[in-house]
Design an enzyme around this catalytic site. Structure first.
Site, PDB file in Angstrom:
ATOM      1  CB  SER A 267      59.738  31.041  21.522  1.00  0.00           C
ATOM      2  OG  SER A 267      59.588  29.648  21.589  1.00  0.00           O
TER       3      SER A 267
ATOM      4  CG  ASP B  74      65.144  19.557   3.939  1.00  0.00           C
ATOM      5  OD1 ASP B  74      64.016  19.120   4.263  1.00  0.00           O
ATOM      6  OD2 ASP B  74      65.560  19.543   2.757  1.00  0.00           O
TER       7      ASP B  74
ATOM      8  CG  HIS C 247      54.985  29.618  23.825  1.00  0.00           C
ATOM      9  ND1 HIS C 247      56.061  29.886  24.652  1.00  0.00           N
ATOM     10  CD2 HIS C 247      55.512  29.405  22.575  1.00  0.00           C
ATOM     11  CE1 HIS C 247      57.184  29.818  23.941  1.00  0.00           C
ATOM     12  NE2 HIS C 247      56.870  29.543  22.693  1.00  0.00           N
TER      13      HIS C 247
END
Length: 266
Positions: A99, A187, A246
């Site tokens: 990924s 963040d 996946h």
């Protein structure tokens, strides 16, 4: 390799944390790069099993687990991080990425091709995807850490937030229960999500041996992606693992391990 302190945490500046399995052998080492919200630890079982033939080094990507935090999270930067690890090993090595880690591995190979002998890309293509993974960041942010005394407490909260069971346990592997904080720079990962879901325009191609290994039930690597993949990786081969999506390495670990081992040893 310098040390820096940020938010009360100690970091190795600009060097990825690694977990090493096994000793060097006559075969090239294998470096494993995990996906978004993952860690080197996620790959422990497969890395350990593959280390019976070669040394395996699993890395924590920047902004994940025990590696440094940085405001930039794009694929040239992630590729440079891995290149630094390989250079310390004396390269070239074999590289496996899943990924996000697969995109980082592709960028590494296109930019630092001399460091890579063979490439395995697990269920990802060098393309921009239209979906986002921001909903999982929002779920992790919503966990009330004052009510977390064990991982299961966080998993129960994530369940109420609509996170499926398999992902609850996956995410909480990156939870510091004692410190009551995520070992993920949520963040920055939120801010950099367009970079993570995209893929940069990189010049050139790499004609080494590459395996694009996908889950048969996944839609991340589609037939229409193959021409673009072959343009960047002319030596690309394609294979699918039946019954896997996946998260093919977690869903079908033995089949995944066998496919990787066969390719690396061919």
């Amino acid at each position: 390799m310098g040390l820096v302190v940020s938010n009360g945490r100690l970091y190795h500046a600009d060097m990825l944390n690694t977990i090493v399995h096994g000793d060097p052998t006559a075969l090239p080492p294998l470096v494993i790069a995990h996906g978004l919200y993952g860690s080197a630890r996620n790959w422990g079982v497969i890395a350990h099993r593959l280390s019976d033939e070669r040394q395996v080094i699993a890395v924590d990507m920047r902004n994940h687990a025990h590696s440094f935090w940085d405001p930039l999270h794009d694929y040239p930067a992630l590729a440079s991080d891995i290149a630094q690890v390989i250079e310390q090993l004396g390269g070239p090595v074999d590289v496996l990425g899943h990924s996000m880690g697969g995109k980082a591995a592709m960028a590494l190979t296109l930019q630092h091709g001399d460091l890579v002998r063979k490439l395995v890309v697990a269920d990802i293509a060098p393309v921009a995807y239209g979906h986002s993974q921001i909903q999982f960041i929002e779920a992790m942010r919503a966990v009330d850490m004052s009510q977390v005394h064990r991982r299961s407490d966080a998993e129960q909260q994530l369940a109420k937030l609509g996170v499926e069971r398999a992902l609850q346990s996956f995410f909480t592997q990156s939870l510091d229960v004692t410190g009551k904080r995520w070992l993920l720079n949520l963040d920055v990962l939120a801010d950099q999500m367009p970079n993570i879901m995209g893929f940069p325009e990189l010049d050139g191609a790499w004609d080494g041996s590459a395996l694009f290994l996908s889950g048969a039930a996944s839609d991340y690597v589609l037939p229409e992606h193959r021409d673009h993949i072959r343009g960047l990786f002319p030596g690309a081969r394609f294979a699918k693992i039946p019954g896997a999506g996946h998260w093919l390495h977690a869903e079908k670990p033995r089949e995944f391990e066998a496919a990787v081992r066969t390719f690396l040893n061919a």
